[in-house]
Design a protein around this motif. Structure first.
Motif, PDB file in Angstrom:
ATOM      1  N   ASP A  96      31.581  42.454  25.053  1.00 45.40           N
ATOM      2  CA  ASP A  96      32.225  41.455  24.194  1.00 45.40           C
ATOM      3  C   ASP A  96      33.002  42.109  23.058  1.00 45.40           C
ATOM      4  N   ALA A  97      32.399  43.144  22.458  1.00 42.59           N
ATOM      5  CA  ALA A  97      33.067  43.815  21.340  1.00 42.59           C
ATOM      6  C   ALA A  97      34.399  44.400  21.803  1.00 42.59           C
ATOM      7  N   GLY A  98      34.411  44.999  22.995  1.00 43.21           N
ATOM      8  CA  GLY A  98      35.643  45.590  23.524  1.00 43.21           C
ATOM      9  C   GLY A  98      36.707  44.543  23.774  1.00 43.21           C
ATOM     10  N   ILE A  99      36.312  43.420  24.390  1.00 44.50           N
ATOM     11  CA  ILE A  99      37.282  42.360  24.694  1.00 44.50           C
ATOM     12  C   ILE A  99      37.821  41.734  23.408  1.00 44.50           C
ATOM     13  N   LEU A 100      36.906  41.457  22.450  1.00 51.55           N
ATOM     14  CA  LEU A 100      37.328  40.813  21.207  1.00 51.55           C
ATOM     15  C   LEU A 100      38.314  41.678  20.435  1.00 51.55           C
ATOM     16  N   LEU A 101      37.998  42.975  20.390  1.00 50.68           N
ATOM     17  CA  LEU A 101      38.864  43.879  19.637  1.00 50.68           C
ATOM     18  C   LEU A 101      40.258  43.930  20.249  1.00 50.68           C
ATOM     19  N   THR A 102      40.336  44.013  21.582  1.00 49.82           N
ATOM     20  CA  THR A 102      41.652  44.102  22.220  1.00 49.82           C
ATOM     21  C   THR A 102      42.405  42.774  22.114  1.00 49.82           C
ATOM     22  N   LEU A 103      41.672  41.660  22.247  1.00 51.18           N
ATOM     23  CA  LEU A 103      42.341  40.358  22.073  1.00 51.18           C
ATOM     24  C   LEU A 103      42.918  40.240  20.667  1.00 51.18           C
ATOM     25  N   ALA A 104      42.132  40.685  19.680  1.00 51.56           N
ATOM     26  CA  ALA A 104      42.586  40.589  18.287  1.00 51.56           C
ATOM     27  C   ALA A 104      43.816  41.466  18.061  1.00 51.56           C
ATOM     28  N   ILE A 105      43.831  42.657  18.674  1.00 53.75           N
ATOM     29  CA  ILE A 105      44.996  43.541  18.533  1.00 53.75           C
ATOM     30  C   ILE A 105      46.217  42.860  19.142  1.00 53.75           C
ATOM     31  N   HIS A 106      45.997  42.237  20.297  1.00 54.79           N
ATOM     32  CA  HIS A 106      47.110  41.563  20.968  1.00 54.79           C
ATOM     33  C   HIS A 106      47.637  40.416  20.111  1.00 54.79           C
ATOM     34  N   LYS A 107      46.706  39.653  19.529  1.00 50.20           N
ATOM     35  CA  LYS A 107      47.136  38.524  18.708  1.00 50.20           C
ATOM     36  C   LYS A 107      47.849  39.001  17.447  1.00 50.20           C
ATOM     37  N   ALA A 108      47.302  40.075  16.851  1.00 50.64           N
ATOM     38  CA  ALA A 108      47.904  40.589  15.620  1.00 50.64           C
ATOM     39  C   ALA A 108      49.277  41.182  15.907  1.00 50.64           C
ATOM     40  N   GLY A 109      49.498  41.600  17.136  1.00 48.30           N
ATOM     41  CA  GLY A 109      50.785  42.182  17.496  1.00 48.30           C
ATOM     42  C   GLY A 109      50.978  43.579  16.958  1.00 48.30           C
ATOM     43  N   SER A 110      49.935  44.167  16.381  1.00 49.76           N
ATOM     44  CA  SER A 110      50.029  45.535  15.883  1.00 49.76           C
ATOM     45  C   SER A 110      48.628  46.106  15.767  1.00 49.76           C
ATOM     46  N   THR A 111      48.546  47.388  15.445  1.00 52.35           N
ATOM     47  CA  THR A 111      47.221  47.978  15.276  1.00 52.35           C
ATOM     48  C   THR A 111      46.863  48.071  13.796  1.00 52.35           C
ATOM     49  N   ASP A 112      47.584  47.331  12.960  1.00 49.60           N
ATOM     50  CA  ASP A 112      47.282  47.335  11.533  1.00 49.60           C
ATOM     51  C   ASP A 112      45.883  46.753  11.292  1.00 49.60           C
ATOM     52  N   GLY A 113      45.051  47.522  10.586  1.00 52.08           N
ATOM     53  CA  GLY A 113      43.642  47.158  10.441  1.00 52.08           C
ATOM     54  C   GLY A 113      43.426  45.779   9.851  1.00 52.08           C
ATOM     55  N   VAL A 114      44.167  45.437   8.799  1.00 50.25           N
ATOM     56  CA  VAL A 114      43.949  44.151   8.140  1.00 50.25           C
ATOM     57  C   VAL A 114      44.346  43.007   9.070  1.00 50.25           C
ATOM     58  N   ALA A 115      45.471  43.160   9.773  1.00 58.14           N
ATOM     59  CA  ALA A 115      45.944  42.109  10.678  1.00 58.14           C
ATOM     60  C   ALA A 115      44.948  41.913  11.820  1.00 58.14           C
ATOM     61  N   VAL A 116      44.418  43.022  12.356  1.00 54.65           N
ATOM     62  CA  VAL A 116      43.467  42.923  13.462  1.00 54.65           C
ATOM     63  C   VAL A 116      42.188  42.247  12.973  1.00 54.65           C
TER      64      VAL A 116
END
Lengths: 405, 285
Positions: free
Chosen positions: A313-333
Motif C-alpha cells: 500500500d505504501a508503494g502504491i500510495l506514494l506513486t499515485l501521489a507523485i502522479h497526482k502532484a505531477g512532480s517529485t517535489d516533496g511538499v506537493a507529493v
C-alpha cells in the motif's frame, strides 16, 4: 607524511564532484522516479524486512507495468537500516541526498522510523511512509507532516491485546519489552487497559548474550505467563532461555514476534497454543483477497509476517501521489498523499493502479482502498485499521479471528 | 538466596565464554600491541563453521567442534600472514584500524555464505535438571567443562612448553625477549593460534547457549575487552579472572539495577579500572 591529508582531501573532492556530475546526468536524461526502501535486511527485524521488500516490489512492478509515473519508470533503491537507528539515519541520508529519492518507504521499527523522520525526511522535505511502525509516539511527532504510516497504531493494539488475554482466561502476567519506542508504547498501552494483574514490567536491551537476569526479574511476582513485546532477533533467545531455564513456559506475543522463524527456532510443540495480536486486514475482504492472489502469483505462498500488505500500500500510495502532484517535489507529493488515499473519489484497490492512474489523468478524485485497510490518512498521518488475533497451532501461525476496534 | 545462586551459575557460564575470548585479546594486545577488533568476528566464524558441519553434514557438535576450531585457526594465521604481518612495523593504530576492516570483511563473508537469518545448532529445547531448587541446563555443564579443559590446556602450554614460556616472556618484556634470542615471528604465530582457537571455542559455546547470528561475536566484544583490561593487558590468567568477574557481575546486576542498564556494567568496569588501576588487577600493561 604531511602531504597525506592533502592528497586524501583532493581525492575526496574529486570523488564528490564526479558523483554530482553523474547524478545530474542520470536524472536529467532518463526521467526515472526513485523510491527509497528503508528496510532491515540484517539485525533483529530482518525476517520482516525481506517480506516487506517483496510487498513493495509487487507494488512497483505493477506501477511500471502500467507505464510508471511522470512518463518514466519507478526504480526502487534500498537502504539497510540494520534495525539500528544510526544505520537507519545514515541509509536515509544516502537515499535522500545521493540517490535523490522522491519518497521513502520504511523504516519498520518505530525506534528507527522516528529518528529518520526527525532528522532526515522532515528536514529534507521528503515524504516518508512507514508500513510497520506502530508506536503511539509517532502520532504526535513533530514531523512537519512528512511522516505517514499504513498501519494502525499501538494504543489500540494494547487495548485489544488486553481483551484477548482476558478472553483466554489470563489474569496474571509479567511483561518483558524491548527498550525502544515500540516496546515502551505498546507495554504502556497494555498496562493501562489490562484488567488483570501485571506483576512485572521489565525492559530489555537488544543484542545481549543472556536474558536470564531479565527473565528472573520478570518472574519475581509469580506470574506464569510472559507477554513478550519484542523482535525475533532477541525474542528467540529470550524464549529459549526462558524455556531452558524453566522460568516461563507460557507466552503471549504481539506483531513483532509474528514470524514463522520464531516457531521454527524454538519448536512448535513447546509454543503450541501461544497466541498474540497484530495489525491485520480482514482476510475475507475483496482487497485483501486480491492482494493475496497477486502476491502468490509472483512470490509463492504469503508468509504470516504482518506488514507485507501495508508495504504494498505504501508503494502504491506514494506513486499515485507523485502522479497526482505531477512532480517529485516533496511538499506537493505530501499534500497529494491525503487526496489519493482518502475520500472523496472513486475507489480503487490492489491491482488497479492503471485504472487509478487513468482516473487521475482525467482529473478525477480517487480514494485508494489498500490491501491492509482503507488507508485514509488523518491529520497525523495515521490510518484506522483492524487487528488479528493469531495463534501457533501445530507448528504454524494461524489467524484465529479478526478484531475491529 | 536461590535466585542469587541461580544468577551465579548463569554468570559463570557467561563469564567462561567471555574469558575464552579475553585470553586471545589480552595476549594479542600484549605481544602485538594492538586491540584486535576482529576478535568478535573470529568467534562468529568459529560458531558458523561448526554450524556448517552440524547442519550441512549432520555431525554431532562434539565432532564439529575441533574441526571448526582448526579451520578458524587456519583463517586467523592466514589473515596474519597476508595482512597484519606487513603492517607490524607500522604504528599500532594502523593495525587496530585494519583489524576493524578485517572484522567487517569476516562479517560480510559470514552473511554472504550463511545469510543473515537466525539459526540454531539444535532447535530442540533442553529442559533443565532441577537440583535443590536450582535449574541447570545440560549445555551449561558442557560449556563450563569445555572452558575448564581449554583453560587447563592453556595453562600447561604456557608453563610447560618452550613456546609458551617465550610467549609469556614476550608479553612481559618484548625488547628483552628479543635480545635473548626468542624467535618473535614464531611466537606471534603461536599467539594467533592460541587466541583464535579460544575465540572459536567461545563462539561455539555462545552459539550453543543462545543462537547464531552474524553479529554474535561483535556484540560480545565490549565485555571481552573489559575482561582483558580488568585482568591486565598481556596477562592470560588475568583475562580468565576478568572474564568471570564481568560475566558474574553482568548477570548479578539485574538484582540491583534495571536490566536495561546491563550493557553498561562492562563499560563501568572498564572506566573504573582505567581510572583506578590502568594496568589491571594483575599489573599488565
Amino acid at each position: 607524511m604531511k602531504t597525506a591529508p592533502i592528497i586524501v582531501s583532493i581525492v575526496l573532492v574529486v570523488l564528490v564532484a564526479i558523483a554530482i556530475v553523474f547524478e545530474g546526468d542520470t536524472t536529467g536524461s532518463k526521467q526515472t522516479v526513485k523510491i527509497g526502501a528503508l528496510m532491515p535486511t540484517t539485525g533483529s527485524l530482518q525476517v520482516f524486512g525481506e517480506a516487506s521488500i517483496n510487498g513493495l516490489r509487487l507494488a512497483i512492478d505493477e506501477v511500471n507495468a502500467a507505464g510508471g509515473v511522470l512518463g518514466g519508470d519507478v526504480e526502487l533503491v534500498f537502504g539497510d537500516t540494520q534495525t539500528n537507528p544510526q544505520a537507519g539515519v545514515d541509509a536515509a541520508k544516502r537515499l535522500v541526498s545521493i540517490e535523490r529519492v522522491a519518497g521513502l518507504v520504511g523504516a519498520l521499527s518505530s525506534g528507527v522510523t522516528i529518528p529518520i523522520a526527525s532528522s532526515v525526511s522532515s528536514v529534507e522535505k521528503v515524504p516518508q511512509i512507514s508500513n510497520a511502525s506502530t508506536s503511539p509516539v509517532i502520532t504526535g511527532l513533530a514531523d512537519n507532516d512528512f511522516l505517514f504510516r499504513t498501519v494502525p497504531h499501538d494504543a489500540l493494539q494494547g487495548v485489544i491485546l488486553a481483551n484477548v488475554m482476558k478472553q483466554q482466561g489470563i489474569d496474571k502476567v509479567s511483561v518483558i519489552y524491548i527498550n525502544n519506542d515500540y516496546g515502551q508504547g505498546l507495554a504502556e498501552a497494555l498496562e493501562q487497559s489490562f484488567s488483570g494483574t501485571i506483576t512485572g514490567m521489565v525492559a530489555y536491551e537488544e543484542k545481549q548474550a543472556s536474558y536470564r537476569g531479565e527473565l528472573l526479574k520478570a518472574k519475581k511476582g509469580g506470574a506464569d505467563t510472559l507477554v513478550l513485546i519484542g523482535y525475533p532477533g532477541d525474542g528467540i533467545p529470550i524464549l529459549r532461555q526462558s524455556l531452558e531455564g524453566g522460568i516461563f513456559d507460557r507466552f503471549v506475543f504481539t506483531d513483532g514476534m509474528k514470524a514463522q522463524e520464531v516457531v521454527d527456532s524454538v519448536g512448535g510443540d513447546l509454543l503450541d497454543g501461544t497466541f498474540g495480536t497484530a495489525p491485520g486486514a480482514d482476510p475475507d475482504s475483496e482487497t485483501a483477497k486480491r492482494f493475496r492472489e497477486m502476491y502468490e502469483a509472483k512470490f509463492g505462498e504469503l508468509p504470516p509476517q504482518p506488514f507485507i500488505d501495508s508495504s504494498y500500500d505504501a508503494g502504491i500510495l506514494l506513486t499515485l501521489a507523485i502522479h497526482k502532484a505531477g512532480s517529485t517535489d516533496g511538499v506537493a507529493v505530501r499534500d497529494a498523499l491525503r487526496e489519493v488515499a482518502g475520500p472523496p473519489g472513486a475507489q480503487f484497490g490492489p491491482g488497479q493502479f492503471a485504472e487509478a492512474k487513468a482516473a487521475l489523468d482525467r482529473g478525477e478524485d480517487i480514494d485508494y482502498q489498500g490491501a491492509a485497510g482503507s488507508q485514509d490518512f488523518d491529520a497525523n498521518g495515521d490510518v484506522p485499521g483492524t487487528y488479528s488475533h493469531w495463534a501457533i497451532q501445530g507448528g504454524k501461525i494461524v489467524e484465529v479471528e479478526l478484531i475491529r476496534p | 538466596m536461590i535466585d542469587i545462586l541461580q544468577l551465579l551459575i548463569f554468570g559463570i557460564v557467561l563469564g567462561g565464554i567471555i574469558a575464552l575470548g579475553a585470553v586471545g585479546v589480552s595476549l594479542l594486545f600484549g605481544i602485538l600491541r594492538f586491540a584486535h577488533f576482529a576478535h568478535g568476528d573470529m568467534m562468529t566464524l568459529g560458531a558458523y563453521l561448526a554450524f556448517a558441519f552440524v547442519a550441512g553434514l549432520g555431525w554431532p557438535l562434539l565432532a564439529a567442534f575441533p574441526l571448526a576450531v582448526l579451520l578458524t585457526v587456519g583463517v586467523a594465521v592466514l589473515i596474519d600472514q597476508v595482512l597484519y604481518r606487513r603492517l607490524r612495523r607500522k604504528a599500532p593504530v594502523i593495525l587496530l584500524f585494519s583489524s576493524f576492516g578485517v572484522a567487517l570483511m569476516l562479517r560480510a563473508i559470514i552473511e554472504l555464505v550463511w545469510g543473515p537469518d537466525t539459526v540454531v545448532y539444535d532447535s530442540a529445547i533442553q529442559l533443565p535438571w532441577r537440583i535443590a531448587g536450582l535449574r541447570i541446563k545440560p549445555d551449561h555443564v558442557t560449556i563450563v567443562i569445555g572452558a575448564i579443559v581449554l583453560v587447563t590446556a592453556l595453562h600447561l602450554f604456557l608453563q610447560r612448553t618452550r613456546t609458551g614460556k617465550a610467549m609469556r616472556a614476550m608479553a612481559d618484556e618484548p625488547d628483552l625477549a628479543q635480545v635473548t634470542g626468542i624467535n618473535t615471528e614464531r611466537v606471534v604465530i603461536w599467539t594467533w593460534i592460541i587466541g583464535s582457537a579460544l575465540a572459536a571455542a567461545a563462539g561455539i559455546f555462545l552459539a550453543l547457549d543462545t543462537r547464531l547470528v552474524p553479529l554474535l561475536g561483535w556484540n560480545l566484544l565490549l565485555p571481552v575487552f573489559a575482561a582483558a583490561i580488568l585482568g591486565g593487558i598481556g596477562r592470560p590468567y588475568g583475562a580468565i579472572f576478568g572474564g568471570l568477574v564481568i560475566g558474574i557481575s553482568t548477570e548479578m546486576s539485574t538484582l540491583a539495577i534495571a536490566p536495561v542498564y546491563k550493557p553498561a556494567v562492562a563499560f563501568t568496569i572498564i572506566l573504573i579500572m582505567l581510572i583506578w588501576r590502568p594496568t589491571g588487577l594483575l599489573r599488565g600493561r
